[in-house]
Write a protein that holds these residues in place. Structure first.
Motif, PDB file in Angstrom:
ATOM      1  N   LYS A   2       0.824  -1.038  -0.006  1.00 28.43           N
ATOM      2  CA  LYS A   2      -0.066  -0.096   0.124  1.00 28.43           C
ATOM      3  C   LYS A   2       0.819   1.136   0.107  1.00 28.43           C
ATOM      4  O   LYS A   2       1.767   1.287   1.024  1.00 28.43           O
ATOM      5  CB  LYS A   2      -1.026   0.037   1.308  1.00 28.43           C
ATOM      6  CG  LYS A   2      -2.022   1.374   1.209  1.00 28.43           C
ATOM      7  CD  LYS A   2      -2.986   1.021   2.333  1.00 28.43           C
ATOM      8  CE  LYS A   2      -3.949   2.250   2.314  1.00 28.43           C
ATOM      9  NZ  LYS A   2      -4.790   2.291   3.159  1.00 28.43           N
ATOM     10  N   LEU A   3       0.632   1.957  -0.936  1.00 31.70           N
ATOM     11  CA  LEU A   3       1.374   3.323  -1.007  1.00 31.70           C
ATOM     12  C   LEU A   3       1.168   4.381  -0.013  1.00 31.70           C
ATOM     13  O   LEU A   3      -0.065   4.430   0.273  1.00 31.70           O
ATOM     14  CB  LEU A   3       1.497   3.851  -2.436  1.00 31.70           C
ATOM     15  CG  LEU A   3       1.830   3.001  -3.588  1.00 31.70           C
ATOM     16  CD1 LEU A   3       1.555   3.862  -5.023  1.00 31.70           C
ATOM     17  CD2 LEU A   3       3.227   2.631  -3.519  1.00 31.70           C
ATOM     18  N   ASP A 286      -4.590   8.881 -16.689  1.00 29.61           N
ATOM     19  CA  ASP A 286      -5.560   7.481 -16.914  1.00 29.61           C
ATOM     20  C   ASP A 286      -6.641   7.650 -16.217  1.00 29.61           C
ATOM     21  O   ASP A 286      -7.268   8.739 -15.792  1.00 29.61           O
ATOM     22  CB  ASP A 286      -4.560   6.393 -16.193  1.00 29.61           C
ATOM     23  CG  ASP A 286      -4.389   5.085 -16.714  1.00 29.61           C
ATOM     24  OD1 ASP A 286      -5.528   4.722 -17.329  1.00 29.61           O
ATOM     25  OD2 ASP A 286      -3.517   4.482 -17.214  1.00 29.61           O
ATOM     26  N   THR A 287      -7.366   6.386 -15.878  1.00 34.06           N
ATOM     27  CA  THR A 287      -8.841   6.410 -15.503  1.00 34.06           C
ATOM     28  C   THR A 287      -8.713   5.825 -14.198  1.00 34.06           C
ATOM     29  O   THR A 287      -7.699   5.068 -13.659  1.00 34.06           O
ATOM     30  CB  THR A 287      -9.472   5.413 -16.534  1.00 34.06           C
ATOM     31  OG1 THR A 287      -9.114   4.108 -16.543  1.00 34.06           O
ATOM     32  CG2 THR A 287      -9.666   6.176 -17.933  1.00 34.06           C
ATOM     33  N   SER A 292      -4.395   2.844  -9.989  1.00 31.45           N
ATOM     34  CA  SER A 292      -3.290   2.320  -8.878  1.00 31.45           C
ATOM     35  C   SER A 292      -2.354   1.624  -9.499  1.00 31.45           C
ATOM     36  O   SER A 292      -1.225   1.737  -8.929  1.00 31.45           O
ATOM     37  CB  SER A 292      -4.450   1.479  -8.287  1.00 31.45           C
ATOM     38  OG  SER A 292      -3.615   0.887  -7.030  1.00 31.45           O
ATOM     39  N   ALA A 293      -2.633   0.927 -10.483  1.00 32.71           N
ATOM     40  CA  ALA A 293      -1.539   0.070 -11.207  1.00 32.71           C
ATOM     41  C   ALA A 293      -0.367   0.942 -11.684  1.00 32.71           C
ATOM     42  O   ALA A 293       0.807   0.682 -11.593  1.00 32.71           O
ATOM     43  CB  ALA A 293      -1.943  -0.789 -12.314  1.00 32.71           C
ATOM     44  N   ARG A 294      -0.666   2.148 -12.337  1.00 32.40           N
ATOM     45  CA  ARG A 294       0.337   2.857 -12.907  1.00 32.40           C
ATOM     46  C   ARG A 294       1.057   3.750 -11.772  1.00 32.40           C
ATOM     47  O   ARG A 294       2.308   3.890 -11.866  1.00 32.40           O
ATOM     48  CB  ARG A 294      -0.478   4.338 -13.685  1.00 32.40           C
ATOM     49  CG  ARG A 294      -1.092   3.831 -14.836  1.00 32.40           C
ATOM     50  CD  ARG A 294      -0.259   3.669 -16.004  1.00 32.40           C
ATOM     51  NE  ARG A 294       0.826   4.685 -16.173  1.00 32.40           N
ATOM     52  CZ  ARG A 294       0.395   5.517 -17.138  1.00 32.40           C
ATOM     53  NH1 ARG A 294      -0.858   5.820 -17.551  1.00 32.40           N
ATOM     54  NH2 ARG A 294       1.132   6.636 -17.437  1.00 32.40           N
ATOM     55  N   GLU A 300       7.685   1.452  -7.723  1.00 30.51           N
ATOM     56  CA  GLU A 300       8.546   0.356  -7.978  1.00 30.51           C
ATOM     57  C   GLU A 300       9.712   0.793  -8.923  1.00 30.51           C
ATOM     58  O   GLU A 300      10.921   0.259  -8.552  1.00 30.51           O
ATOM     59  CB  GLU A 300       7.791  -0.804  -8.554  1.00 30.51           C
ATOM     60  CG  GLU A 300       6.734  -1.603  -7.901  1.00 30.51           C
ATOM     61  CD  GLU A 300       6.133  -2.593  -8.456  1.00 30.51           C
ATOM     62  OE1 GLU A 300       6.343  -2.861  -9.914  1.00 30.51           O
ATOM     63  OE2 GLU A 300       5.130  -3.303  -7.976  1.00 30.51           O
ATOM     64  N   GLU A 301       9.626   1.598  -9.893  1.00 31.81           N
ATOM     65  CA  GLU A 301      10.730   2.206 -10.535  1.00 31.81           C
ATOM     66  C   GLU A 301      11.612   2.845  -9.766  1.00 31.81           C
ATOM     67  O   GLU A 301      12.968   2.625  -9.932  1.00 31.81           O
ATOM     68  CB  GLU A 301      10.208   3.171 -11.743  1.00 31.81           C
ATOM     69  CG  GLU A 301      11.199   3.705 -12.484  1.00 31.81           C
ATOM     70  CD  GLU A 301      10.783   4.939 -13.378  1.00 31.81           C
ATOM     71  OE1 GLU A 301      11.580   5.682 -14.153  1.00 31.81           O
ATOM     72  OE2 GLU A 301       9.579   4.984 -13.548  1.00 31.81           O
TER      73      GLU A 301
END
Length: 330
Positions: A2-3, A286-287, A292-294, A300-301
Motif C-alpha cells: 500500500k502506497l 489515466d482512468t 493504482s497500477a500506474r 517500483e521504478e
C-alpha cells in the motif's frame, strides 16, 4: 504494497480567478485530504508568479495544521537562498513543537521566482549560490541545539521533544547526495525529470548516512497526475499544467491555468507543439480503474512506497476528483 500518498499543492490560480481563491482551494483540499487518508500535504513557494497563489508556504502550513487533525503538513519547499538559516530554524522549531510529528520542513535550492523577485527578496544584493548546503548544516545545528556559527545562540523554542522531519528537494544526483550525507529525507521531482531519475534516488538510498539527522532514509517521489472517467478527458484536464511546465522550462513566468481549449489553440502548429506533447506524455494520465497500477509502477521504478501527487487543473472539481479517484483506488 500500500502506497503512502501525499499532495504537492502549488495553490494554482486560474485565468479569471484570484490568488485568494487559490488559497481557499488549498485549505479545502487539505481538509479533504486529512479525512480521506492522504499521508502528507506540502506547499510550494513562488514569488512574483501569476500562476501560483502562495508565496509563504510556512504560513500556509501553520494555517493548515490548525485546521486538520492527522495529516502531515509542511513546506515543499522553502527556497533557502532567500532567507537566513537562523530564521528558518526558528519557525520550523515553533511549528514542530506545536504540532509534534506532523510538521515537515521541506527545503529547496531553486530561486522561487524570476530575477526581479529574487533580487527584491534579497534586498537587491547579489545572491550567493554556493551557500545552500551550508545553510542546511546550520539549520540542523540550530534545531538540534548544537554549537553553531554564533557561540551560545539559541533558536527558540528550545528543548523540543520531537525533531521535525526535514526534506531536501531536488531533481539531480548532487541534491540526492547532499540529502544522504546529512541524513535527511529526499523528495525527488519526477515531474521535472532528467535522464538521471533513478540514478539520483539510488544514490540517495545507497549513500544515506544513518548517523546524521535521521536513522532511516525517507524517499518521496513527486509525480504529476490527471485522472478522469475517460482518457481523453484526463488528457485535456492536464493541458493547463503541461503548458505551465513548458513555460517554466523556457524560463518564462508561468501564466494562470488556462482552459484546455485555449492551450490547444496555442499549441497546435506552434514551434513548441512537439515539446508540449512530450511533457504531456510524462504526466501520469489515466482512468480510475487503472491509476493504482500506474502509480505502483512508478513507485517500483524508484524503489519507494511514497509518492507526492501534483495536480493543477483549470476546474477545481476536476482536481479534487483526481485526488478522490486515486485515494479510493489505493
Amino acid at each position: 504494497m500500500k502506497l503512502k500518498l501525499g499532495i504537492l499543492d502549488q495553490s494554482p490560480t486560474i485565468e479569471g480567478g484570484s490568488a485568494l481563491q487559490a488559497l481557499n482551494n488549498s485549505v479545502d483540499l487539505a481538509v479533504f485530504a486529512d479525512h480521506a487518508g492522504f499521508h502528507r500535504v506540502i506547499y510550494s513557494e513562488h514569488h512574483g508568479v501569476e500562476a501560483y497563489g502562495s508565496s509563504s508556504p510556512e504560513i500556509l502550513s501553520a494555517i493548515i495544521l490548525s485546521k486538520t487533525q492527522r495529516i502531515k503538513v509542511g513546506t515543499g519547499g522553502i527556497m533557502m537562498k532567500n532567507y537566513s538559516a537562523y530564521k528558518i530554524a526558528e519557525w520550523a522549531k515553533m511549528l514542530g513543537s506545536l504540532y509534534p510529528d506532523r510538521f515537515i520542513l521541506g527545503l529547496g535550492k531553486a530561486p522561487g521566482g524570476l530575477k526581479d523577485a529574487v533580487s527584491a527578496l534579497n534586498n537587491h544584493r547579489p545572491v550567493v549560490l554556493s551557500s545552500q548546503e551550508t545553510k542546511l548544516e546550520e539549520i540542523i545545528r540550530y534545531i538540534k541545539q548544537e554549537k553553531g556559527i554564533y557561540d551560545g545562540l539559541i533558536a527558540q523554542p528550545t528543548e523540543i521533544m520531537h525533531l521535525p522531519d526535514i526534506l531536501w528537494l531536488g531533481s539531480g544526483i548532487q541534491s540526492a547526495r547532499e540529502a544522504a550525507q546529512h541524513g535527511v529525507g529526499y523528495s525527488y521531482a519526477d515531474f521535472m525529470r532528467n535522464d538521471q531519475g533513478t540514478e539520483s534516488t539510488e544514490t540517495y538510498l545507497s549513500e544515506f548516512d544513518r548517523n546524521q539527522y535521521s536513522p532511516v532514509p525517507s524517499l518521496q517521489v513527486a509525480v504529476a497526475v490527471s485522472v478522469a472517467e475517460d482518457l481523453k478527458s484526463a488528457q485535456h484536464n492536464a493541458y493547463g499544467m503541461a503548458y505551465q511546465f513548458l513555460q517554466a522550462r523556457h524560463i518564462q513566468s508561468p501564466e494562470a491555468l488556462l482552459p484546455s481549449k485555449t492551450v490547444e489553440q496555442r499549441m497546435l502548429g506552434n514551434k513548441d507543439e512537439e515539446e508540449f506533447f512530450k511533457i504531456l506524455e510524462h504526466i501520469i494520465i489515466d482512468t480510475p480503474g487503472n491509476i493504482s497500477a500506474r502509480l505502483r509502477e512508478k513507485a517500483e521504478e524508484y524503489d519507494t512506497d511514497e509518492l507526492i501527487l501534483l495536480c493543477n487543473m483549470f476546474r477545481e472539481t476536476d482536481r479534487i476528483d483526481t485526488y478522490k479517484s486515486i485515494i479510493l483506488a489505493n
